[in-house]
Design a protein around this motif. Structure first.
Motif, PDB file in Angstrom:
ATOM      1  N   ALA A 144       0.856  -1.187   0.000  1.00 35.21           N
ATOM      2  CA  ALA A 144       0.000   0.000   0.000  1.00 35.21           C
ATOM      3  C   ALA A 144       0.896   1.243   0.000  1.00 35.21           C
ATOM      4  O   ALA A 144       1.882   1.308   0.739  1.00 35.21           O
ATOM      5  CB  ALA A 144      -0.905  -0.006   1.228  1.00 35.21           C
ATOM      6  N   GLY A 145       0.575   2.195  -0.842  1.00 36.90           N
ATOM      7  CA  GLY A 145       1.384   3.410  -0.967  1.00 36.90           C
ATOM      8  C   GLY A 145       2.328   3.372  -2.160  1.00 36.90           C
ATOM      9  O   GLY A 145       2.851   4.411  -2.580  1.00 36.90           O
ATOM     10  N   ASP A 147       3.729   3.301  -5.952  1.00 43.40           N
ATOM     11  CA  ASP A 147       3.314   3.725  -7.286  1.00 43.40           C
ATOM     12  C   ASP A 147       3.188   2.487  -8.175  1.00 43.40           C
ATOM     13  O   ASP A 147       3.940   1.519  -8.018  1.00 43.40           O
ATOM     14  CB  ASP A 147       4.369   4.653  -7.917  1.00 43.40           C
ATOM     15  CG  ASP A 147       4.431   6.009  -7.230  1.00 43.40           C
ATOM     16  OD1 ASP A 147       3.366   6.534  -6.853  1.00 43.40           O
ATOM     17  OD2 ASP A 147       5.559   6.528  -7.076  1.00 43.40           O
ATOM     18  N   LEU A 220      -4.650  -6.149  -2.315  1.00 39.71           N
ATOM     19  CA  LEU A 220      -4.717  -4.694  -2.222  1.00 39.71           C
ATOM     20  C   LEU A 220      -5.559  -4.148  -3.372  1.00 39.71           C
ATOM     21  O   LEU A 220      -6.006  -4.895  -4.238  1.00 39.71           O
ATOM     22  CB  LEU A 220      -3.300  -4.100  -2.276  1.00 39.71           C
ATOM     23  CG  LEU A 220      -2.417  -4.384  -1.045  1.00 39.71           C
ATOM     24  CD1 LEU A 220      -0.968  -4.031  -1.333  1.00 39.71           C
ATOM     25  CD2 LEU A 220      -2.932  -3.590   0.174  1.00 39.71           C
ATOM     26  N   THR A 223      -5.568   1.922  -8.059  1.00 34.67           N
ATOM     27  CA  THR A 223      -6.240   2.973  -8.820  1.00 34.67           C
ATOM     28  C   THR A 223      -5.366   3.298 -10.023  1.00 34.67           C
ATOM     29  O   THR A 223      -4.181   3.629  -9.872  1.00 34.67           O
ATOM     30  CB  THR A 223      -6.433   4.240  -7.974  1.00 34.67           C
ATOM     31  OG1 THR A 223      -7.226   3.906  -6.829  1.00 34.67           O
ATOM     32  CG2 THR A 223      -7.150   5.317  -8.784  1.00 34.67           C
ATOM     33  N   ARG A 286      -1.697   4.023  -8.391  1.00 33.67           N
ATOM     34  CA  ARG A 286      -1.305   3.901  -6.995  1.00 33.67           C
ATOM     35  C   ARG A 286      -1.859   2.614  -6.407  1.00 33.67           C
ATOM     36  O   ARG A 286      -2.914   2.122  -6.828  1.00 33.67           O
ATOM     37  CB  ARG A 286      -1.914   5.063  -6.174  1.00 33.67           C
ATOM     38  CG  ARG A 286      -1.314   6.431  -6.423  1.00 33.67           C
ATOM     39  CD  ARG A 286       0.032   6.591  -5.724  1.00 33.67           C
ATOM     40  NE  ARG A 286      -0.087   6.363  -4.279  1.00 33.67           N
ATOM     41  CZ  ARG A 286      -0.548   7.286  -3.413  1.00 33.67           C
ATOM     42  NH1 ARG A 286      -0.925   8.476  -3.847  1.00 33.67           N
ATOM     43  NH2 ARG A 286      -0.609   7.005  -2.126  1.00 33.67           N
ATOM     44  N   VAL A 287      -1.152   2.092  -5.454  1.00 35.19           N
ATOM     45  CA  VAL A 287      -1.592   0.902  -4.714  1.00 35.19           C
ATOM     46  C   VAL A 287      -2.112   1.359  -3.356  1.00 35.19           C
ATOM     47  O   VAL A 287      -1.464   2.167  -2.693  1.00 35.19           O
ATOM     48  CB  VAL A 287      -0.409  -0.080  -4.527  1.00 35.19           C
ATOM     49  CG1 VAL A 287      -0.869  -1.337  -3.796  1.00 35.19           C
ATOM     50  CG2 VAL A 287       0.224  -0.419  -5.872  1.00 35.19           C
ATOM     51  N   GLN A 288      -3.284   0.829  -2.972  1.00 34.82           N
ATOM     52  CA  GLN A 288      -3.903   1.249  -1.710  1.00 34.82           C
ATOM     53  C   GLN A 288      -4.471   0.053  -0.956  1.00 34.82           C
ATOM     54  O   GLN A 288      -4.663  -1.018  -1.531  1.00 34.82           O
ATOM     55  CB  GLN A 288      -5.070   2.221  -1.989  1.00 34.82           C
ATOM     56  CG  GLN A 288      -4.630   3.563  -2.515  1.00 34.82           C
ATOM     57  CD  GLN A 288      -5.578   4.057  -3.598  1.00 34.82           C
ATOM     58  OE1 GLN A 288      -5.852   3.333  -4.550  1.00 34.82           O
ATOM     59  NE2 GLN A 288      -6.090   5.253  -3.427  1.00 34.82           N
ATOM     60  N   GLN A 289      -4.785   0.290   0.312  1.00 33.26           N
ATOM     61  CA  GLN A 289      -5.566  -0.692   1.060  1.00 33.26           C
ATOM     62  C   GLN A 289      -6.898  -0.900   0.339  1.00 33.26           C
ATOM     63  O   GLN A 289      -7.397   0.028  -0.313  1.00 33.26           O
ATOM     64  CB  GLN A 289      -5.819  -0.195   2.494  1.00 33.26           C
ATOM     65  CG  GLN A 289      -4.563  -0.030   3.326  1.00 33.26           C
ATOM     66  CD  GLN A 289      -3.842  -1.365   3.596  1.00 33.26           C
ATOM     67  OE1 GLN A 289      -4.405  -2.435   3.404  1.00 33.26           O
ATOM     68  NE2 GLN A 289      -2.568  -1.260   3.990  1.00 33.26           N
TER      69      GLN A 289
END
Lengths: 312, 312
Positions: A144-145, A147, A220, A223, A286-289
């Motif tokens: 998460a977080g 790029d 995860l 976006t 982006r990678v996120q929860q």
């Protein structure tokens, strides 16, 4: 599709060895050895009247692309070949020789079989490589977080296929023809990036579906900024550069570019390596929860198209 | 045949890496790694109505048999699978699981593809193994003066196929049925023999043709004593035990026994290892200066039959 899904689920239940990675990664990794086996089938993965030399090139490139996603150095290939018309076979051998020479990879072995008369060909290649010193990147270890990055440009092979089928007409589109017929495995880039990425895979079935798979494998969410997806000038001449054009590119498949996630602080290093290798890279998301794939166009949410890519 | 021959000759010209061994051995050997890839095709290598579980078993066994001939310990397999009818696929997966469990070999990866509707299946397997400490035996290093040996009995798979096709009728022939449907890769025997043989290969296309190939690869001549070729009681019930019967056995193929050459002084050790592993071995001939394959029946020369085995 559901039938293929059931069968693969059954194989996953068999493939319990950790090296198999649940059959959900680009390649198996056993110690410092990386192994992949991809098939291409006449009428499914290539057109019966594609040039045999190009079919050979594609068979090599799709397998080496899996090694590239692991940052691996190719060691050799074994081929499973089904014989057909003799002139086609010999032209295929010519293309095979060229492709292996271009990638400096030896043919180590394999098998040649006759088919029942008139049956479509099924060609298989096993590629072996050495994993990078620090280990081969997985597709399941995005953080998460991070790029999300992609190499090269997206959609050119899809345009090449559309030109090939006569669905699109465009002059001076040699690069799109080449992207379809002679895809390039990003071996040097993959080897350079491997120590710096948190996860990596190759884009074979479409940017959207492969980004979704990478998110799912990592547990995860991703976006993806459609407006950041790199397009070639030739692609833009054919389709424009609006959201619909990018969706066409991002669902077309066979790009064989690298899709990778890396922490924000690695960006400068990644751009530097891209410059050294001579292959462009772009931050596309982006990678996120959370889970799943979300699309944006200039900051606004965009609905997922029904078809995210190929599932052959 | 000539077409296949030309194509393989062309591939040999490409496969110049020493690890490829000119594509003329059972497997490629790269450092301590042994690699083989064999395909089986519906209607060519198996019958469309063979049990799918048995087809899976055969796909595994034929590849592991190549590792056995190298004295290798299997490390894993990658499969290239072409989907067809769903129930067949699932039954195949069941057989695959059984075969891999029986040999304690993990499924590491591979590819699953759709075929054009109605196309015969083409199934490929790559098997990887670790070479024995002293190196993997070649098929090209027989020495003049060696004894020629074969394991097990010869011709049972051929009888099984003849029973399967209704060409022969025989009661209580389960062992012949099993030899055809569920061949056994002689892994333990191959590992035990590897340090003691001067050359080894597996008998896949027929004892005569494979002995001829081994002689040609070694640049030597082989004299095979047909009266010394081991037959099973079931085979003898079906065909008798005269020279014609032995020729039937020795040209039938799919035995997946080990054919090996060893110096005369190794015989006691070889019989001891055979006893430990529980697989019979027999001395069936001699290696000499010269070239080609000569047959004898009780000391008298016998003409070579037109067909020495399979060349699929």
């Amino acid at each position: 599709m559901s039938q293929e899904f059931d069968f693969i689920a059954r194989l996953r239940a068999i493939a319990t060895d950790p090296a198999a990675r649940g059959l959900s990664d680009d390649a198996a990794v056993l110690g410092d050895l990386v192994m992949t086996h991809d098939m291409i089938v006449e009428g499914v993965h290539y057109l019966p009247d594609d040039r045999p030399q190009d079919v050979a090139w594609k068979l090599v490139a799709v397998n080496l692309s899996d090694l590239a996603a692991k940052g691996a150095v190719p060691v050799g290939v074994l081929m499973g070949y089904s014989l057909g018309e003799a002139a086609w076979d010999m032209a295929f051998a010519e293309g095979l020789e060229e492709a292996l020479a271009a990638y400096d990879v030896p043919l180590l072995g394999g098998d040649t079989v006759r088919m029942v008369k008139g049956a479509p060909r099924a060609l298989g290649l096993t590629a072996l490589g050495r994993a990078p010193m620090g280990g081969a990147p997985l597709r399941s270890t995005m953080q998460a977080g991070d790029d999300l990055w992609v190499s090269g440009t997206i959609g050119d092979a899809g345009l090449g296929l559309a030109l090939r089928l006569g669905h699109v007409e465009l002059d001076d589109a040699l690069d799109a023809h080449a992207a379809y017929a002679l895809p390039v495995a990003r071996l040097a880039l993959g080897q350079a990036l491997a120590p710096h990425v948190s996860a990596m895979m190759d884009v074979s079935d479409g940017l959207l579906i492969d980004a979704q798979r990478m998110a799912a494998a990592s547990g995860l969410a991703v976006t993806l900024r459609l407006d950041a997806v790199p397009l070639s000038a030739t692609f833009v001449r054919a389709y424009g550069a609006d959201a619909d054009a990018v969706l066409t590119a991002a669902t077309a498949g066979e790009d064989f570019e690298l899709l990778f996630a890396a922490p924000a602080e690695a960006a400068a290093q990644i751009f530097a390596l891209s410059g050294q290798v001579g292959v462009a890279v772009a931050r596309v998301g982006r990678v996120q929860q959370g889970e799943g794939l979300q699309l944006q166009w200039r900051g606004d949410a965009v609905e997922l198209p029904k078809k995210l890519g190929w599932t052959h």
